[in-house]
Design an enzyme around this catalytic site. Structure first.
Site, PDB file in Angstrom:
ATOM      1  N   GLU A  42      -1.128   2.567   0.032  1.00 30.93           N
ATOM      2  CA  GLU A  42      -0.118   1.848  -0.011  1.00 30.93           C
ATOM      3  C   GLU A  42       1.183   3.017   0.098  1.00 30.93           C
ATOM      4  O   GLU A  42       1.112   3.786  -0.878  1.00 30.93           O
ATOM      5  CB  GLU A  42       0.061   0.931  -1.105  1.00 30.93           C
ATOM      6  CG  GLU A  42       1.561   0.419  -1.295  1.00 30.93           C
ATOM      7  CD  GLU A  42       1.855  -0.336  -2.686  1.00 30.93           C
ATOM      8  OE1 GLU A  42       0.744  -0.845  -3.059  1.00 30.93           O
ATOM      9  OE2 GLU A  42       2.841  -0.487  -3.229  1.00 30.93           O
ATOM     10  N   ARG A  46       9.946   4.294  -1.186  1.00 34.10           N
ATOM     11  CA  ARG A  46      11.095   5.010  -1.854  1.00 34.10           C
ATOM     12  C   ARG A  46      11.689   6.204  -1.625  1.00 34.10           C
ATOM     13  O   ARG A  46      12.401   6.769  -2.124  1.00 34.10           O
ATOM     14  CB  ARG A  46       9.956   5.302  -3.349  1.00 34.10           C
ATOM     15  CG  ARG A  46       9.640   3.899  -3.878  1.00 34.10           C
ATOM     16  CD  ARG A  46       8.738   4.073  -5.123  1.00 34.10           C
ATOM     17  NE  ARG A  46       7.910   3.053  -5.402  1.00 34.10           N
ATOM     18  CZ  ARG A  46       7.144   2.780  -6.452  1.00 34.10           C
ATOM     19  NH1 ARG A  46       7.314   3.839  -7.634  1.00 34.10           N
ATOM     20  NH2 ARG A  46       6.581   1.885  -6.571  1.00 34.10           N
ATOM     21  N   THR A  70       6.759  -1.168  -1.783  1.00 34.76           N
ATOM     22  CA  THR A  70       8.379  -1.091  -2.306  1.00 34.76           C
ATOM     23  C   THR A  70       9.214  -1.861  -1.152  1.00 34.76           C
ATOM     24  O   THR A  70      10.435  -1.233  -0.822  1.00 34.76           O
ATOM     25  CB  THR A  70       8.824   0.198  -2.855  1.00 34.76           C
ATOM     26  OG1 THR A  70       7.742   0.761  -3.196  1.00 34.76           O
ATOM     27  CG2 THR A  70      10.195   0.172  -3.393  1.00 34.76           C
ATOM     28  N   LYS A 130       0.614  -9.503  -6.546  1.00 35.54           N
ATOM     29  CA  LYS A 130       0.569  -8.228  -7.252  1.00 35.54           C
ATOM     30  C   LYS A 130       0.803  -8.561  -8.413  1.00 35.54           C
ATOM     31  O   LYS A 130       1.909  -9.171  -8.977  1.00 35.54           O
ATOM     32  CB  LYS A 130       1.563  -7.049  -6.578  1.00 35.54           C
ATOM     33  CG  LYS A 130       1.648  -5.873  -7.173  1.00 35.54           C
ATOM     34  CD  LYS A 130       2.231  -4.775  -6.210  1.00 35.54           C
ATOM     35  CE  LYS A 130       2.081  -3.330  -6.919  1.00 35.54           C
ATOM     36  NZ  LYS A 130       2.243  -2.303  -5.820  1.00 35.54           N
TER      37      LYS A 130
HETATM   38  O1  LIG Z   1       3.364   0.101  -7.487  1.00 36.04           O
HETATM   39  C1  LIG Z   1       3.415   1.382  -8.137  1.00 36.04           C
HETATM   40  C2  LIG Z   1       3.660   1.390  -9.382  1.00 36.04           C
HETATM   41  O2  LIG Z   1       4.849   2.257  -9.614  1.00 36.04           O
HETATM   42  C3  LIG Z   1       2.537   1.985 -10.257  1.00 36.04           C
HETATM   43  O3  LIG Z   1       2.779   2.986 -10.896  1.00 36.04           O
HETATM   44  P1  LIG Z   1       1.621   3.727 -12.019  1.00 36.04           P
HETATM   45  O4  LIG Z   1       0.432   3.554 -11.235  1.00 36.04           O
HETATM   46  O5  LIG Z   1       2.001   5.179 -12.032  1.00 36.04           O
HETATM   47  O6  LIG Z   1       2.016   3.123 -13.257  1.00 36.04           O
HETATM   48  C1  LIG Z   2       5.749  -1.462  -7.445  1.00 35.86           C
HETATM   49  C2  LIG Z   2       5.494  -2.261  -6.195  1.00 35.86           C
HETATM   50  O1  LIG Z   2       5.054  -3.011  -6.260  1.00 35.86           O
HETATM   51  C3  LIG Z   2       5.878  -1.651  -5.195  1.00 35.86           C
HETATM   52  O2  LIG Z   2       6.378  -0.548  -5.067  1.00 35.86           O
HETATM   53  O3  LIG Z   2       5.829  -2.268  -4.081  1.00 35.86           O
END
Ligand SMILES: O=C[C@H](O)COP(=O)(O)O
Ligand SMILES: CC(=O)C(=O)O
Length: 214
Positions: A42, A46, A70, A130
Site C-alpha cells: 500500500e 502522503r 491515504t 479497514k
Molecule cells: O495506514 C497506516 C497507518 O498509519 C498505520 O501506521 P502504523 O502501522 O505505524 O501504526
Molecule cells: C491510514 C489509512 O488508512 C491510509 O492512510 O490510507
C-alpha cells in the site's frame, strides 16, 4: 476485480503501508518485500511522490499488488487507477468517496473505527473495511464486539499492528488481513536499508503462515 483484490490481500495476510520520499525509492522497497515473500504493497499518497511511486512499482514489479493508500479526495481514485493501482484505501469513510470509487471502478477499503462508521459503510454496500487506527480504536476486543451486530463485515485492522500482535488479530474470524508500517519502517526507507525490509517481510510471512497452519 474487487473479489480478486480481496482474495489477494487475504491470501497474503499482511498489507505493508509504505510512504516514500521519492518515486525512485519505491521499486527497491517493493522488491525487498517481494524477496521476503510479501506480494502486496500500500503506497500512501502522503508525499508528492505517491502517484509516481505507484506507477513505478506497477511498471517494474508485475508480481506486486499495488494499492493506493491515504485516498482523501474523490479525484484521486482515477489518478491512482491510471497510475496502475488495482485498489485503494482511505483512513475513513464518506459517501462522496464511496461514489467516486464506484465511478472510477476502483476496489476500495474505507476506514472505520466505530459502530456508526460501520453502519454508514454497510448502508452503501461496503462490507470490506479497514479498521483504523486499530489499537487505539479498541483492538482485538473491539473487532470481536463489532462482529456481533455486523456478522458479514470483514476487516483489515491497521494502526499499531506489529509482528508481536498480528497473530492475535489474524485469529479473529472477521479479520482477512492486517496492515501497518512496521514492515517498511521510515528509517529503513530513508537509509535505503532494503535488508531490514526484506527481513521484516520474511518474519511476517512466517508469522502469518504459522497462524494459518501452513
Ligand atoms: O495506514 C497506516 C497507518 O498509519 C498505520 O501506521 P502504523 O502501522 O505505524 O501504526
Ligand atoms: C491510514 C489509512 O488508512 C491510509 O492512510 O490510507
Amino acid at each position: 476485480m474487487q473479489d480478486g483484490f480481496l482474495e489477494r490481500i487475504a491470501a497474503c495476510g499482511v498489507v505493508p503501508v509504505v510512504t516514500v520520499p521519492d518515486a525512485e525509492t519505491a521499486v527497491p522497497v517493493a522488491q525487498a518485500l517481494l524477496d521476503g515473500g510479501i506480494d502486496v504493497i500500500e503506497l500512501t499518497l502522503r508525499t508528492e511522490a505517491g502517484v509516481r511511486a505507484i506507477a513505478a512499482i506497477a511498471r517494474s514489479c508485475p508480481d506486486m499488488l499495488v494499492i493506493a493508500g491515504t485516498v482523501l479526495h474523490p479525484a484521486q481514485f482515477a489518478a491512482v487507477r491510471d497510475a496502475g493501482a488495482l485498489a485503494s484505501v482511505s483512513p475513513g469513510f464518506s459517501e462522496a468517496l464511496h461514489e467516486a470509487a464506484e465511478a472510477a471502478g476502483m476496489p476500495w477499503l474505507p476506514g472505520v473505527a466505530t459502530a456508526s462508521d460501520v453502519m454508514r459503510a454497510v448502508g452503501c454496500g461496503r462490507t470490506n473495511l479497514k479498521f483504523f487506527p486499530a489499537e487505539l480504536a479498541g483492538g482485538v476486543a473491539m473487532l470481536r464486539a463489532l462482529s456481533g451486530p455486523f456478522p458479514d463485515t470483514r476487516f483489515c485492522p491497521t494502526g499499531g499492528v506489529t509482528s508481536a500482535n498480528l497473530g492475535d488479530y489474524l485469529s479473529v474470524p472477521s479479520v482477512m488481513c492486517v496492515g501497518g508500517t512496521w514492515l517498511a519502517p521510515a528509517k529503513a526507507v530513508t537509509d535505503r536499508d532494503w535488508a531490514v525490509i526484506r527481513d521484516e517481510a520474511r518474519t511476517a510471512r512466517l508469522a502469518v503462515d504459522a497462524v494459518r497452519g501452513r
